[in-house]
Motif scaffolding. Structure first.
Motif, short mmCIF file in Angstrom:
data_model
loop_
_atom_site.label_atom_id
_atom_site.label_comp_id
_atom_site.label_asym_id
_atom_site.label_seq_id
_atom_site.Cartn_x
_atom_site.Cartn_y
_atom_site.Cartn_z
N LEU A 59 37.14 47.48 32.38
CA LEU A 59 37.07 49.00 32.45
C LEU A 59 37.80 49.55 31.26
O LEU A 59 38.42 48.78 30.57
N GLU A 60 37.30 50.77 31.04
CA GLU A 60 37.79 51.28 29.40
C GLU A 60 39.43 51.57 29.46
O GLU A 60 39.80 51.52 28.39
N ASN A 61 40.14 51.44 31.02
CA ASN A 61 41.36 51.61 30.69
C ASN A 61 42.07 50.34 30.72
O ASN A 61 43.31 50.30 30.94
N GLY A 62 41.25 49.36 30.59
CA GLY A 62 42.13 47.99 30.48
C GLY A 62 42.37 46.86 31.48
O GLY A 62 43.01 46.02 31.51
N LEU A 63 41.65 47.48 32.78
CA LEU A 63 41.59 46.97 33.77
C LEU A 63 40.53 45.91 33.95
O LEU A 63 39.47 46.33 33.88
N ILE A 88 43.22 41.71 36.45
CA ILE A 88 44.21 41.59 35.26
C ILE A 88 44.45 42.93 34.37
O ILE A 88 43.35 43.49 34.03
N ASP A 89 45.62 43.47 34.12
CA ASP A 89 46.05 44.71 33.51
C ASP A 89 46.22 44.09 32.17
O ASP A 89 47.16 43.96 31.83
N LEU A 90 45.31 44.26 31.41
CA LEU A 90 45.43 43.75 29.97
C LEU A 90 46.29 44.49 29.21
O LEU A 90 46.69 44.36 27.93
N ARG A 91 46.75 45.83 29.45
CA ARG A 91 47.60 46.67 28.91
C ARG A 91 49.06 46.09 28.82
O ARG A 91 49.98 46.48 28.06
N VAL A 92 49.22 45.31 29.85
CA VAL A 92 50.77 44.66 30.12
C VAL A 92 50.81 43.10 30.02
O VAL A 92 51.92 42.60 30.08
N VAL A 94 48.67 39.16 30.83
CA VAL A 94 47.47 38.44 31.56
C VAL A 94 47.62 37.66 32.66
O VAL A 94 47.45 36.60 32.95
N ASN A 95 48.49 38.41 33.76
CA ASN A 95 48.65 37.97 34.74
C ASN A 95 47.87 38.51 35.84
O ASN A 95 48.09 39.70 36.27
N PRO A 96 46.96 37.76 36.55
CA PRO A 96 46.08 38.00 37.56
C PRO A 96 46.68 38.28 38.82
O PRO A 96 47.40 37.70 39.26
N VAL A 97 45.95 39.28 39.67
CA VAL A 97 46.49 39.28 41.02
C VAL A 97 45.23 39.38 41.70
O VAL A 97 44.21 40.19 41.48
N VAL A 98 45.42 38.86 43.19
CA VAL A 98 43.95 39.31 44.00
C VAL A 98 43.85 40.27 44.60
O VAL A 98 45.02 40.93 45.10
N LEU A 99 43.16 41.08 44.64
CA LEU A 99 42.68 42.43 45.09
C LEU A 99 42.47 42.08 46.69
O LEU A 99 41.37 41.50 47.32
N PRO A 100 43.32 42.58 47.45
CA PRO A 100 42.96 42.66 48.94
C PRO A 100 41.85 43.48 49.24
O PRO A 100 41.51 44.39 48.59
N ILE A 101 41.07 43.09 50.42
CA ILE A 101 39.77 43.67 50.76
C ILE A 101 40.25 44.53 52.04
O ILE A 101 40.54 43.54 53.00
N LYS A 102 39.87 45.59 52.50
CA LYS A 102 40.19 46.48 53.56
C LYS A 102 38.76 46.40 53.94
O LYS A 102 37.67 46.47 53.54
N GLY A 103 38.66 46.73 55.38
CA GLY A 103 37.62 47.11 56.12
C GLY A 103 36.90 46.06 56.73
O GLY A 103 37.61 44.94 56.70
N GLU A 149 46.25 51.74 44.22
CA GLU A 149 46.57 50.73 45.19
C GLU A 149 46.22 49.28 44.92
O GLU A 149 46.64 48.33 45.33
N TYR A 150 45.34 49.00 43.79
CA TYR A 150 44.68 47.80 43.55
C TYR A 150 44.12 47.08 45.01
O TYR A 150 44.45 45.93 45.24
N THR A 151 43.50 47.68 45.48
CA THR A 151 42.42 47.36 46.51
C THR A 151 41.23 47.52 46.73
O THR A 151 40.72 48.20 45.69
#
Length: 355
Positions: A59-63, A88-92, A94-103, A149-151
């Protein structure tokens, strides 16, 4: 005696046909290519992405959103770990996190492939479209992405008979998209015959709740797809012809073929720089090695950039190339502020400096 003669003639003709088909298959898979090294500076493998990073979009914000854990017949995978979407938040870093899925969503069978993000201009909401292959089928999952919330919130699943073997997707609305089919048949035995027989039955499909139809046909296999920054054109990876197709979007959502750009490699996913319009493509320099998946002779990786694609003389540049000693089977490449994130079908992910 006559019958034996005819059987002999038939056997010779069949052998000649098989031989010709195998030679053709070697050509379309670029089996003759020798892999070389053309590395970028300060490359580092990303810890946490050990089982593929098949598609990457930033995304344009580095996510950066990454689909990982794809399980595909004939390719290495970890059957005990479901696929997921990582951020991965490239602004800070290269540490990936798994996005939880709701619903209401079956995460145990999640098998993500191509991805695309759509931003609703009305309220800024983000929607993540994911090609999913649960139990070997093809369907599209639409999630709402919460950046705070990164979800991911699962909204709906899209199935249709025309979406029989979807590889990649580009979203053009909150519930509409274009998708590529990389195979015509759903039976895996019949699929192996498609490249061998040079069938051109694959296509691009347009989907909306009100309309579903094939809008571009005649591909041996259609792979990556993306859209120009001005939303006027689509780009499609015509992988067995080693080229990128440029198609103009019409008002009725049909596509008009404009031209093809040769890349000299097997192009996978396409990312488009929102500022320059440059195309960044993860490629397979030797398709035969990719199919064989021999760890002692691994398939390599290649990243190609296309500048000025709509001009009379587009500039095609090999930005990165590896013989498989570092990165195996690159499938995506996406730039962000001097960095390049390179994904793979089933291997790891790499982050390099472009300067």
């Amino acid at each position: 005696m006559g019958k034996l003669v005819w059987l002999s003639v038939l056997a010779v003709a069949l052998a000649a046909l098989v031989g010709e088909r195998l030679i053709t298959l070697r050509k379309v898979t670029l089996a003759f290519r020798e892999l070389t090294q053309n590395h970028l500076p300060n490359c580092q493998l990303i810890k946490g992405l050990e089982y593929g990073s098949e598609d990457v979009t930033i995304l344009e914000n580095g996510l950066a959103l990454v689909s990982t854990g794809l399980k595909f017949p004939g390719l290495p995978s970890n059957p005990d770990i479901p696929g997921n979407i990582q951020l991965i938040d490239l602004r800070v870093g290269v540490n990936p996190v798994v996005l939880p899925i709701k619903g209401s969503f079956d995460t145990a069978s999640f098998n993500p492939h191509g991805i695309s993000v759509f931003t609703d201009e009305k309220d800024g909401s983000r929607y993540l479209f994911v090609v999913n292959h649960p139990h070997g089928g093809s369907q599209i999952e639409i999630f709402r992405f919460d950046e705070d919330e990164y979800t991911l919130l699962h909204i709906r699943t899209v199935k249709h008979e025309l979406l029989q073997s979807v590889n990649d997707i580009v979203a053009v609305g909150v519930d509409s998209f274009y998708a590529t089919n990389d195979y015509y048949f759903t039976n895996h035995i019949l699929r192996t015959l498609e490249p061998l027989m040079s069938l051109t039955w694959c296509n691009v499909v347009y989907y909306s709740p009100n309309e579903v139809r094939s809008v571009s046909e005649g591909y041996p296999s259609a792979n990556g797809i993306n859209i120009s920054p001005d939303k006027r054109y689509l780009y499609v990876s015509d992988i067995l012809r080693h080229r990128i197709g440029v198609l103009e979007i019409q008002k009725d959502h049909s596509l008009t073929h404009i031209k093809d750009v040769e890349v000299g490699s097997i192009p996978d996913n396409i990312e488009v720089d929102p500022e320059t319009g440059d195309l960044w493509i993860g490629c397979h320099p030797n398709g035969l090695k990719f199919v064989l998946c021999n760890p002692n002779d691994p398939p390599g990786s290649e990243v190609i950039r296309i500048q000025n694609i709509h001009s009379e003389k587009p500039v095609v540049t090999v930005v990165y190339e590896d013989d498989g000693s570092v990165l195996v089977g690159s499938s995506a490449a996406s730039p962000y502020k001097g960095k390049l994130l390179i994904g793979t079908v089933y291997h790891k992910a790499l982050c390099c400096d472009l300067q």
